[in-house]
Write a protein that holds these residues in place. Structure first.
Motif, short mmCIF file in Angstrom:
data_model
loop_
_atom_site.label_atom_id
_atom_site.label_comp_id
_atom_site.label_asym_id
_atom_site.label_seq_id
_atom_site.Cartn_x
_atom_site.Cartn_y
_atom_site.Cartn_z
N GLY A 73 0.79 -1.22 0.00
CA GLY A 73 0.00 0.00 0.00
C GLY A 73 0.83 1.28 0.00
O GLY A 73 0.32 2.35 -0.29
N MET A 74 2.13 1.16 0.32
CA MET A 74 2.99 2.35 0.30
C MET A 74 3.27 2.78 -1.13
O MET A 74 3.39 1.94 -2.02
CB MET A 74 4.35 2.04 0.97
N GLN A 75 3.42 4.07 -1.32
CA GLN A 75 3.67 4.57 -2.67
C GLN A 75 4.97 4.01 -3.23
O GLN A 75 5.03 3.54 -4.35
CB GLN A 75 3.69 6.11 -2.65
N ARG A 76 6.02 4.04 -2.39
CA ARG A 76 7.31 3.56 -2.87
C ARG A 76 8.28 3.39 -1.71
O ARG A 76 8.30 4.19 -0.79
CB ARG A 76 7.89 4.60 -3.86
N PHE A 77 9.03 2.31 -1.76
CA PHE A 77 10.12 2.12 -0.82
C PHE A 77 11.32 1.61 -1.60
O PHE A 77 11.19 0.73 -2.44
CB PHE A 77 9.73 1.12 0.28
N ASP A 78 12.49 2.18 -1.34
CA ASP A 78 13.70 1.80 -2.09
C ASP A 78 14.53 0.83 -1.27
O ASP A 78 15.09 1.20 -0.24
CB ASP A 78 14.56 3.04 -2.39
N PHE A 79 14.63 -0.42 -1.73
CA PHE A 79 15.50 -1.39 -1.05
C PHE A 79 16.95 -1.22 -1.50
O PHE A 79 17.86 -1.44 -0.73
CB PHE A 79 15.02 -2.82 -1.30
N ASP A 80 17.13 -0.89 -2.75
CA ASP A 80 18.46 -0.51 -3.24
C ASP A 80 18.23 0.41 -4.44
O ASP A 80 17.09 0.65 -4.82
CB ASP A 80 19.36 -1.74 -3.48
N PRO A 81 19.30 0.97 -5.01
CA PRO A 81 19.07 1.97 -6.07
C PRO A 81 18.28 1.44 -7.27
O PRO A 81 17.68 2.22 -8.01
CB PRO A 81 20.49 2.37 -6.48
N ASP A 82 18.25 0.11 -7.47
CA ASP A 82 17.52 -0.48 -8.61
C ASP A 82 16.23 -1.17 -8.20
O ASP A 82 15.52 -1.68 -9.05
CB ASP A 82 18.37 -1.58 -9.28
N THR A 83 15.99 -1.29 -6.91
CA THR A 83 14.93 -2.19 -6.44
C THR A 83 13.94 -1.42 -5.57
O THR A 83 14.16 -1.20 -4.38
CB THR A 83 15.56 -3.37 -5.66
N HIS A 84 12.84 -0.99 -6.23
CA HIS A 84 11.83 -0.17 -5.57
C HIS A 84 10.51 -0.93 -5.50
O HIS A 84 10.20 -1.73 -6.37
CB HIS A 84 11.56 1.11 -6.36
N THR A 85 9.74 -0.62 -4.48
CA THR A 85 8.39 -1.19 -4.41
C THR A 85 7.36 -0.18 -4.92
O THR A 85 7.62 1.01 -5.04
CB THR A 85 8.01 -1.55 -2.96
N SER A 86 6.16 -0.70 -5.18
CA SER A 86 4.98 0.11 -5.47
C SER A 86 3.89 -0.45 -4.55
O SER A 86 4.13 -1.44 -3.85
CB SER A 86 4.62 -0.01 -6.95
N PRO A 87 2.69 0.14 -4.53
CA PRO A 87 1.69 -0.33 -3.56
C PRO A 87 1.41 -1.84 -3.64
O PRO A 87 1.16 -2.47 -2.61
CB PRO A 87 0.45 0.50 -3.93
N ALA A 88 1.46 -2.42 -4.83
CA ALA A 88 1.08 -3.84 -4.99
C ALA A 88 2.26 -4.80 -4.92
O ALA A 88 2.09 -6.01 -5.05
CB ALA A 88 0.35 -4.03 -6.32
N THR A 89 3.47 -4.28 -4.71
CA THR A 89 4.65 -5.14 -4.83
C THR A 89 4.61 -6.36 -3.91
O THR A 89 4.93 -7.48 -4.33
CB THR A 89 5.94 -4.32 -4.60
N TRP A 90 4.24 -6.15 -2.66
CA TRP A 90 4.21 -7.29 -1.72
C TRP A 90 3.34 -8.42 -2.26
O TRP A 90 3.78 -9.57 -2.32
CB TRP A 90 3.71 -6.80 -0.35
N ARG A 91 2.12 -8.07 -2.70
CA ARG A 91 1.21 -9.11 -3.18
C ARG A 91 1.75 -9.76 -4.44
O ARG A 91 1.66 -10.98 -4.62
CB ARG A 91 -0.19 -8.50 -3.50
N VAL A 92 2.30 -8.97 -5.34
CA VAL A 92 2.81 -9.52 -6.60
C VAL A 92 4.04 -10.38 -6.34
O VAL A 92 4.20 -11.46 -6.95
CB VAL A 92 3.11 -8.39 -7.61
N ALA A 93 4.89 -9.97 -5.40
CA ALA A 93 6.09 -10.76 -5.09
C ALA A 93 5.71 -12.09 -4.44
O ALA A 93 6.34 -13.12 -4.72
CB ALA A 93 7.03 -9.96 -4.19
N THR A 94 4.67 -12.09 -3.60
CA THR A 94 4.24 -13.39 -3.03
C THR A 94 3.59 -14.25 -4.11
O THR A 94 3.69 -15.47 -4.08
CB THR A 94 3.24 -13.21 -1.86
#
Ligand code: ZN
Length: 344
Positions: A73-94
């Protein structure tokens, strides 16, 4: 004609890696459209399930899994300079990890002889406690560990032909004799690991096989490495399941990689692995998408792999005529592995 489970879902398009990012939703859309347009009998479309938290924790630390979940649900979180999340990333990654699990379950359960999972985000750079290189959860590694811990298999082979070294997968199984990890990759290149003398440690010594290659290698060099290094060792290992980390970024059209593999090369690598699976484990094999950033290359290569997965394993496997540039790499790798695997 072998029955192939085709695991995919347009929900894989919901992860947005960045405003301009090579790991983009169209990668999966292109592959799904290719598969829908393919008139191949014996293709069984399957909807992936989500991996459970316990399944993610087969390879990842609880605190790290929770950190990814927190980005939902978060707009964006940066795990590293190339690896960012979007709101749906958690669900899509699972759902990506679950796609690899759906693929192995279809094969183990007998619904198909082999499987192709078209998933994203990719997985092979993800280590136990960190996202990196566009990857959040290590889809193939989770499937391998599920095969061992949940399904009671003793030996699982992972072959990773993505142009990048799968540092995450290697690290997760570096001291394990239950999961053999083999990689062909451009070197030196991102992420920097995958040297020829990285061969595993402790009980896992000899169970990691790296074929680091300079840019510009193509079909003949890859096939020589398969025929003279990877397949002979894999035969000795005698896997009960073959998993493929299938990155198509070693294709000659790819904008990130510097290799020259063609559709015919992917077909020929698939044929060799399919024959190995037929010899060792009643065809049990699952191909899981990793990288690949040129849409046409993805569709063309994915089609070649998908069509080849359907053919019976008794087709001829012509030896490469050229590819002599691979010989020094084969010799150096065999310096480490010959004694361990008693190759002739
Ligand atoms: Zn890659």
């Amino acid at each position: 004609m072998l029955k192939t489970a085709l695991v995919s879902d347009r929900r894989y398009m919901l992860h947005v890696a960045g405003r301009v990012h090579p790991e983009r939703p169209e990668r999966v859309e292109t592959m799904i459209e290719m598969a829908e347009g393919l008139n191949r009998p014996g293709l069984a479309p399957l909807t992936p399930r989500e991996a459970t938290v316990a399944e993610l924790e087969l390879c990842h630390g609880a605190a790290y899994v929770a950190a990814v979940e927190k980005t939902a649900g978060m707009q964006r979180f940066d795990f590293d300079p190339d690896t960012h999340t979007s709101p749906a990333t958690w669900r899509v990654a699972t759902l990506a990890a679950g796609g690899a699990l759906t693929a192995i379950e279809a094969v183990l359960g007998g619904a198909a002889r082999n499987a192709f999972a078209i998933v994203r985000p990719p997985g092979h750079h993800a280590v136990a406690n960190r996202a990196m290189g566009f990857c959040f959860f290590n889809n193939v590694a989770i499937a391998a560990r599920a095969l061992i811990e949940r399904h009671g298999l003793k030996r699982v082979l992972i072959v990773d032909w993505d142009v990048h070294h799968g540092n995450g997968t290697q690290e997760l199984f570096y001291d394990s004799a239950a999961v053999m990890y083999m990689s062909t990759h451009q070197y030196p290149f991102y992420p920097g690991t995958g040297a020829i003398d990285e061969v595993g440690a402790g009980a896992g010594r000899g169970y990691t096989v790296n074929a680091p290659m300079p840019a510009t290698f193509g079909d003949d060099e890859y096939l020589r490495i398969f025929d003279s290094l990877l397949i002979p060792i894999a035969r000795r290992f005698n896997p009960e399941f073959v998993l493929v980390s299938a990155g198509f970024d070693c294709h000659y059209r790819d904008p990130l990689g510097g290799m020259r593999v063609t559709e015919a090369g992917f077909l020929a690598m698939t044929r060799r692995l399919k024959r190995l699976a037929a010899e060792c484990c009643a065809d049990r094999m699952a191909v899981v998408l990793e990288g690949g950033y040129d849409l046409r290359a993805l569709a063309d290569s994915g089609r070649a792999v998908l069509e080849e997965l359907g053919r019976e394993a008794d087709e001829p496997v012509p030896a490469p005529v050229a590819g002599g540039r691979a010989i020094p790499i084969i010799q150096r790798a065999r310096y480490f592995h010959d004694r361990l695997w008693r190759l002739d």
